[in-house]
Design a protein around this motif. Structure first.
Motif, short mmCIF file in Angstrom:
data_model
loop_
_atom_site.label_atom_id
_atom_site.label_comp_id
_atom_site.label_asym_id
_atom_site.label_seq_id
_atom_site.Cartn_x
_atom_site.Cartn_y
_atom_site.Cartn_z
N ASN A 168 -6.80 2.13 115.96
CA ASN A 168 -7.85 1.12 115.87
C ASN A 168 -8.46 1.10 114.47
O ASN A 168 -8.73 0.04 113.90
CB ASN A 168 -8.91 1.39 116.93
CG ASN A 168 -10.09 0.44 116.83
OD1 ASN A 168 -11.19 0.83 116.47
ND2 ASN A 168 -9.84 -0.83 117.13
N ARG A 169 -8.65 2.27 113.88
CA ARG A 169 -9.24 2.34 112.53
C ARG A 169 -8.36 1.67 111.50
O ARG A 169 -8.84 1.14 110.51
CB ARG A 169 -9.43 3.82 112.13
CG ARG A 169 -10.82 4.28 112.44
CD ARG A 169 -11.22 5.47 111.59
NE ARG A 169 -12.04 6.33 112.43
CZ ARG A 169 -11.68 7.53 112.85
NH1 ARG A 169 -10.52 8.05 112.44
NH2 ARG A 169 -12.45 8.23 113.63
N GLN A 170 -7.06 1.67 111.77
CA GLN A 170 -6.14 1.02 110.84
C GLN A 170 -6.12 -0.50 111.02
O GLN A 170 -5.33 -1.19 110.39
CB GLN A 170 -4.71 1.57 111.01
CG GLN A 170 -4.58 3.04 110.67
CD GLN A 170 -4.73 3.29 109.17
OE1 GLN A 170 -4.26 2.54 108.36
NE2 GLN A 170 -5.42 4.37 108.83
N GLY A 171 -6.94 -0.98 111.95
CA GLY A 171 -7.09 -2.43 112.04
C GLY A 171 -6.50 -3.09 113.28
O GLY A 171 -6.51 -4.31 113.39
N GLN A 229 -16.05 0.26 122.50
CA GLN A 229 -17.36 -0.32 122.19
C GLN A 229 -17.90 -1.14 123.37
O GLN A 229 -19.08 -1.15 123.63
CB GLN A 229 -17.26 -1.25 120.98
CG GLN A 229 -17.16 -0.51 119.66
CD GLN A 229 -15.71 -0.43 119.20
OE1 GLN A 229 -15.01 -1.43 119.18
NE2 GLN A 229 -15.26 0.76 118.87
N THR A 276 -14.69 6.05 124.34
CA THR A 276 -13.86 5.68 123.21
C THR A 276 -14.10 4.23 122.77
O THR A 276 -13.87 3.88 121.62
CB THR A 276 -12.37 5.84 123.60
OG1 THR A 276 -12.20 7.14 124.16
CG2 THR A 276 -11.46 5.69 122.39
N LYS A 294 -7.08 10.40 120.59
CA LYS A 294 -7.35 10.56 119.15
C LYS A 294 -6.46 9.58 118.36
O LYS A 294 -6.91 8.92 117.42
CB LYS A 294 -7.04 12.01 118.72
CG LYS A 294 -8.21 12.69 118.04
CD LYS A 294 -7.84 14.09 117.57
CE LYS A 294 -7.09 14.05 116.25
NZ LYS A 294 -6.35 15.30 115.97
N VAL A 310 -7.74 5.98 118.63
CA VAL A 310 -8.87 5.71 117.72
C VAL A 310 -8.36 5.50 116.30
O VAL A 310 -8.81 4.59 115.58
CB VAL A 310 -9.90 6.86 117.79
CG1 VAL A 310 -10.95 6.72 116.70
CG2 VAL A 310 -10.56 6.90 119.16
N GLU A 311 -7.39 6.31 115.92
CA GLU A 311 -6.84 6.18 114.57
C GLU A 311 -6.11 4.84 114.40
O GLU A 311 -6.21 4.20 113.36
CB GLU A 311 -5.87 7.34 114.31
CG GLU A 311 -5.79 7.69 112.84
CD GLU A 311 -4.99 8.97 112.60
OE1 GLU A 311 -5.02 9.86 113.48
OE2 GLU A 311 -4.32 9.03 111.55
N GLY A 354 -10.83 -6.13 115.92
CA GLY A 354 -11.32 -4.82 115.49
C GLY A 354 -11.94 -3.98 116.58
O GLY A 354 -12.19 -2.79 116.39
N GLU A 355 -12.14 -4.58 117.75
CA GLU A 355 -12.81 -3.84 118.83
C GLU A 355 -11.86 -2.92 119.59
O GLU A 355 -10.64 -3.10 119.56
CB GLU A 355 -13.34 -4.84 119.87
CG GLU A 355 -14.71 -5.41 119.59
CD GLU A 355 -15.23 -6.18 120.81
OE1 GLU A 355 -16.33 -5.86 121.27
OE2 GLU A 355 -14.51 -7.07 121.30
N THR A 408 -6.61 -4.09 117.13
CA THR A 408 -7.57 -4.27 118.21
C THR A 408 -6.95 -3.74 119.50
O THR A 408 -5.76 -3.93 119.74
CB THR A 408 -7.89 -5.78 118.35
OG1 THR A 408 -8.31 -6.25 117.08
CG2 THR A 408 -8.96 -6.02 119.38
#
Ligand code: ATP
Ligand code: MG
Lengths: 298, 235
Positions: free
Chosen positions: B182-185, B203, B201, B176, B179-180, B28-29, B187
């Motif tokens: 990554n948000r969908q799962g 962590q 961008t 952008k 990031v999207e 998830g990172e 890594t």
């Protein structure tokens, strides 16, 4: 005029066979950037396999025994190609290219002399599977049965190869590999499998060519692959090495020009023509007729 | 840990390109890896993908050792890469490139879902499906390289300098999309020249120099680290 048209038909039949052999050179070059100099000898093995298979089968079965020797030659040559790739070329995949090239010449010599040991150095005579009868006659122009067979088999194989390369998953992978090994591996292509598959395809075409030639030139012997191999290589370069349509067109042009040289000049110059052509192409258009003009990718 | 690298060394002949690298990525990172030219960033990503072989050390993915696995099986395990220089198949069409991205997958049905998702991220690709990939603009080629990697439905996506050579507006668009993704799962392990954008961008981050990890930590901390500021942020 009749004479001229007749030469064209003979030249095309001859050229179709060069085209089949040239395809193997070009496909292997595409995926490995290697000139597989043993390719002409694989064609010889095809003729030999056909010879033994055809002798096994009862005489007088014509087309059926032709098709079974064709199939046997294609299968044996395909396997032989895969074996050569695994044993001789794969260990050199990351070595300088000249090493693989020298190895290819070594493999070629090996096949020729192993052929003498196995089949004997004396010529054999390929059984007369298809009678050399006239198939079609039109204003004095003759197409005989063997030529019809050569054209049909070549067309079927070309359509098959085209479909495999353009339409199938494995064909797409072949094209990807010919662009970049690294990129292909990164999308999950099994590089070794694709390279082996390419050798199988190319070598089986050479096997088919070996049978087709033996129908009209039945004298076969272990060194018979050298000249046609070289000429098909020149045909592949003429078409643009790496290009599949180029191999076919190059082969046809090669067959036509050879037939014209023999028909209108002298058969003495027949073999010189290929080398003359090679020199001219390399001087005038090294990338060949269909070759990509972009710089070579490594 | 999704990816755990321990003491990894890689040689090119006599050149010692990675000298005992250790690095971790949790599921998830977004983790970023920065470093100057020749630090060994590309070497690391290619070794994870199996295209290069390490001389010692371990690469664990989901706890399983990957060092001996051939590249095509690594992709099938869920690690895809957007390589340096994009390496899209220029002689094939956009659609064929995407199809090849899914080469390791057998679930025909799922492919459509991935394609729709890629067209949502990069609508321009959809308009150019039958175009030769070599004729795409640089930005479009980068979109295609990312799209192609997504077609493998990766759990871990490795990106090697996705912003290279792109205009600022395009870089923003690409990030952008990352990031999207990554948000969908998915890594992400991101190698970038644009250290500021990458650290903003992500962590966590690692700083690599001449084959070694020099610094690591939370991205926010790295952003305010004086050494990083001086060497990578031009401040
Ligand atoms: N094929 C190769 N053969 C020999 N040395 C290599 C090879 N590839 C890379 N190197 C060397 O390994 C070191 C690391 O290279 P690498 O490409 O991994 O760096 P990088 O961090 O990705 O640099 P960049 O930011 O320029 O992309 C460099 O010193 C490079 O010269
Ligand atoms: Mg790099």
């Amino acid at each position: 005029m009749t004479e001229f048209l007749q030469q064209i038909i003979n030249g095309l039949a001859w050229g179709a066979i060069y085209g089949l052999i040239a395809l193997g050179y070009t496909m292997v070059y595409g995926v490995l950037r290697l000139i597989n100099f043993a390719h002409g000898d694989i064609y010889m093995v095809g003729a030999m396999v056909g010879y033994y298979v055809a002798r096994w089968i009862p005489q007088g079965t014509g087309l059926a025994s032709f098709l079974s020797s064709l199939l046997a030659a294609m299968i044996v040559c395909g396997l032989l190609g895969a074996l050569i790739e695994r044993l001789a070329y794969k260990p050199l995949r990351h070595a300088p290219r000249i090493n693989a090239l020298i190895t290819a010449i070594g493999v070629s010599l090996f096949l020729e002399y192993a052929g003498q040991l196995l089949f004997g150095a004396d010529p054999k005579f390929f059984p007369n599977l298809i009678a050399d009868k006239v198939f079609l006659q039109w204003h004095g122009i003759v197409i005989n049965q063997i030529q019809v067979l050569i054209f049909s088999v070549t067309i079927v194989l070309m359509v098959l190869i085209h479909t495999i390369v353009q339409k199938t998953r494995l064909g797409k992978a072949m094209r990807a590999v010919s662009f970049s090994h690294t990129a292909s591996q990164l999308v999950g292509i099994n590089l070794n499998a694709v390279i082996t598959f390419t050798f199988v395809l190319g070598s089986s075409l050479a096997g088919a060519a070996g049978i087709l030639v033996s129908l009209s030139n039945p004298k076969i012997e272990p060194m018979m692959g050298i000249m046609p191999g070289l000429k098909a290589f020149v045909a592949a370069v003429l078409g643009g090495i790496g290009s599949i349509p180029g191999a076919l067109v190059g082969g046809l042009l090669m067959g036509l020009s050879e037939t014209f040289v023999v028909g209108y000049i002298s058969s003495t110059y027949r073999d010189a023509l290929a080398f003359l052509l090679l020199i001219v192409i390399l001087l005038v258009r090294p990338s060949g007729l269909f070759g990509r003009s972009t710089a070579e990718k490594v | 840990m999704l990816l755990q690298i321990e003491n990894l060394s890689v040689h090119y002949g006599a050149i010692h390109a990675l000298k005992g690298i250790s690095l971790e990525v949790a599921a998830g990172e977004i983790v970023t890896l920065i470093g100057p030219n020749g630090a060994g960033k590309t070497t690391l990503l290619r070794t994870i993908s199996g295209v290069l072989r390490g001389s010692s050390g371990q690469i664990l993915y989901d706890g399983f050792p990957m060092e001996m696995m051939p590249p095509h099986r690594i992709v099938a395990q869920g690690i895809a890469q957007v390589p340096e220089g994009r390496l899209i198949f220029q002689n094939l069409t956009v659609l064929e490139n995407l199809e090849l991205g899914a080469y390791s997958r057998r679930d025909r049905h799922g492919l459509k879902v991935e394609q729709e998702w890629i067209f949502h991220l990069f609508p321009r690709l959809q308009e150019r499906l039958s175009q030769q990939a070599g004729t795409l603009s640089g930005g479009e080629q980068q979109m295609l390289a990312i799209g192609r990697a997504l077609m493998a439905k990766p759990r871990l996506l490795l990106l090697d300098e996705p912003s290279l050579g792109l205009a600022p507006a395009l870089v923003q668009q690409i990030f952008k999309a990352l990031v999207e993704i990554n948000r969908q799962g998915t890594t992400l392990l991101l190698v970038e020249q644009d250290a500021y954008l990458a650290l903003e961008t992500s962590q966590r981050g690692y700083v690599m120099e001449t084959g070694e990890i020099k610094l690591s930590g939370k991205s926010a901390e790295l952003l305010s680290n004086p050494q990083v500021k001086k060497a990578y942020l031009g401040q």
